[in-house]
Design a protein around this motif. Structure first.
Motif, PDB file in Angstrom:
ATOM      1  N   THR A   1       1.018  -1.027  -0.152  1.00 28.86           N
ATOM      2  CA  THR A   1      -0.144  -0.352   0.373  1.00 28.86           C
ATOM      3  C   THR A   1       0.808   1.063   0.039  1.00 28.86           C
ATOM      4  OG1 THR A   1      -1.338  -1.084   1.510  1.00 28.86           O
ATOM      5  CG2 THR A   1      -1.566   1.183   1.518  1.00 28.86           C
TER       6      THR A   1
ATOM      7  N   HIS B   1      -5.912  10.110  -0.825  1.00 25.31           N
ATOM      8  CA  HIS B   1      -5.791   8.855  -1.423  1.00 25.31           C
ATOM      9  C   HIS B   1      -4.916   7.849  -1.334  1.00 25.31           C
ATOM     10  CE1 HIS B   1      -2.900   9.644  -4.890  1.00 25.31           C
ATOM     11  NE2 HIS B   1      -2.683  10.302  -4.773  1.00 25.31           N
ATOM     12  N   ASN B   2      -4.867   6.477  -1.596  1.00 29.98           N
ATOM     13  CA  ASN B   2      -3.645   5.761  -1.486  1.00 29.98           C
ATOM     14  C   ASN B   2      -3.757   4.330  -2.547  1.00 29.98           C
ATOM     15  OD1 ASN B   2      -5.960   4.116  -0.149  1.00 29.98           O
ATOM     16  ND2 ASN B   2      -5.194   4.565   2.023  1.00 29.98           N
ATOM     17  N   GLN B   3      -3.365   3.878  -2.641  1.00 32.94           N
ATOM     18  CA  GLN B   3      -3.353   2.965  -3.971  1.00 32.94           C
ATOM     19  C   GLN B   3      -2.555   1.517  -3.470  1.00 32.94           C
ATOM     20  OE1 GLN B   3      -2.590   6.728  -5.205  1.00 32.94           O
ATOM     21  NE2 GLN B   3      -1.021   5.933  -4.125  1.00 32.94           N
ATOM     22  N   ARG B   4      -3.107   0.485  -4.283  1.00 32.72           N
ATOM     23  CA  ARG B   4      -2.057  -0.781  -4.821  1.00 32.72           C
ATOM     24  C   ARG B   4      -0.984  -0.510  -5.180  1.00 32.72           C
ATOM     25  NH1 ARG B   4      -4.329  -6.525  -4.793  1.00 32.72           N
ATOM     26  NH2 ARG B   4      -4.854  -5.116  -7.290  1.00 32.72           N
TER      27      ARG B   4
ATOM     28  N   ASN C   1       2.176   2.162  -8.844  1.00 31.08           N
ATOM     29  CA  ASN C   1       0.974   2.241  -8.331  1.00 31.08           C
ATOM     30  C   ASN C   1       0.261   2.861  -8.954  1.00 31.08           C
ATOM     31  OD1 ASN C   1       2.625   2.748  -6.225  1.00 31.08           O
ATOM     32  ND2 ASN C   1       2.820   4.634  -5.958  1.00 31.08           N
TER      33      ASN C   1
ATOM     34  N   GLU D   1      -3.059   3.927  -9.915  1.00 30.44           N
ATOM     35  CA  GLU D   1      -3.727   5.344  -9.091  1.00 30.44           C
ATOM     36  C   GLU D   1      -4.920   5.273  -9.117  1.00 30.44           C
ATOM     37  OE1 GLU D   1      -2.247   7.808  -7.521  1.00 30.44           O
ATOM     38  OE2 GLU D   1       0.388   7.238  -8.703  1.00 30.44           O
ATOM     39  N   SER D   2      -5.819   5.532  -8.056  1.00 27.77           N
ATOM     40  CA  SER D   2      -6.737   5.596  -6.917  1.00 27.77           C
ATOM     41  C   SER D   2      -8.096   6.817  -7.809  1.00 27.77           C
ATOM     42  CB  SER D   2      -7.133   5.475  -5.812  1.00 27.77           C
ATOM     43  OG  SER D   2      -6.841   6.583  -4.753  1.00 27.77           O
TER      44      SER D   2
ATOM     45  N   SER E   1      -1.159   4.750 -13.591  1.00 24.66           N
ATOM     46  CA  SER E   1      -0.296   4.510 -12.848  1.00 24.66           C
ATOM     47  C   SER E   1       0.436   5.246 -13.124  1.00 24.66           C
ATOM     48  CB  SER E   1       0.190   3.055 -13.190  1.00 24.66           C
ATOM     49  OG  SER E   1      -0.627   1.803 -13.564  1.00 24.66           O
TER      50      SER E   1
END
Length: 276
Positions: A150, A165-168, A247, A249-250, A255
């Motif tokens: 994460t 905001h976060n992302q996998r 990443n 992106e959310s 990405s």
């Protein structure tokens, strides 16, 4: 009638080729075979996809493809780094070759413990091993892991009143290793460089923990790549490496990526063009 194995059949591969052109690599690709991995003393069964090649001299017409499969059939015991290199050297012996490469890719499952509830679950990681072997030089072993993690955006956290905001992320490490280093150790390097680890199973108390852990540890994609590179630079068992972070992106339909490749600076052409 004569038994089939006693028939005098022509061996076309062993004939002399008159074109006088050596072949850098000839062999088999995409061979799927069961494999038992020995890592941290725990044998783990999985499915390997192999690529095996050897160099062919200018005078030889062909190599004996069946001997690659015989090599895998003969490998009955759990395989670690040392055994994998030995497998490569055995390949050279079976095919009367002076150099070659053996690669295997496999899904590897690690057991993870949730940070608060302590519930356990399995998490899959894509792993690859590669051994470049020669009768004249020391073998070169490299390991590749693709680790999910994460990441949380520092800019989003700084400018937003209600969160960030976060992302996998997918972290790829392709490292040339000069000593025994377990799969778990290389996975840990990737996970420790992220905003937070990911888990296969989380309870609500764990979800609270990982959410807050990522918020307290924001990192750009550049930060992830650099922090992992710092850790690899400090690891005496790692000679050369490539780190690539993506990443997903959310807040965008694309990405973000970052790559650090110290193989290019140190002259390792095998690692110059990315971590794949």
């Amino acid at each position: 009638m004569n038994a089939p194995e006693r028939l005098a059949l022509p061996d076309i591969q062993s004939q002399i080729d008159g074109r006088n052109i050596a072949i850098d690599a000839v062999g088999v690709n995409g061979v799927r075979y069961p494999i038992t991995i020995a890592s941290e003393g725990k044998p783990t069964s999985t499915l390997g996809t192999y690529s095996m090649t050897v160099g062919l001299s200018a005078s030889a017409k062909g190599t004996h493809m069946s001997r690659f499969i015989e090599l895998l059939e003969a490998a009955k015991n759990p395989i670690g780094q040392t055994e994998f290199i030995t497998l490569g050297l055995d390949m050279l012996s079976r095919l009367d070759a002076t150099y070659g490469t053996i690669e295997v890719k496999f899904p590897y499952f690690i057991r993870k413990t949730a940070p608060v509830s302590q519930v356990q679950s399995l998490l899959d990681v894509d792993v690859g091993w590669k051994a470049v072997v020669s009768t004249r030089h020391s073998p070169i072993f490299s390991m590749r892991v693709v680790v999910a993690a994460t990441s949380l955006c520092p800019c989003s956290k700084e400018i937003s009143a209600y969160g960030a905001h976060n992302q996998r992320s997918h972290i790829v490490i392709d490292a040339e290793i000069n000593g025994d280093m377990s799969i778990e150790e290389l996975i840990s390097v990737a996970e420790q460089g992220a905003s937070c680890e990911v888990y296969g199973l989380l309870k609500r108390v764990d979800e609270k923990y990982v959410t807050e852990r990522a918020y307290d540890n924001p990192k750009f994609v550049e930060d992830l790549a650099r922090d992992i590179a710092v850790a690899l630079n400090a690891e005496h068992r790692v000679d050369r490496y490539c780190v690539e972070v993506e990443n997903f992106e959310s807040i965008h339909n694309h990405s973000a990526v970052a790559r650090i490749n110290n193989g290019a600076q140190r002259g390792n052409s095998a690692l110059r063009h990315g971590c794949m």
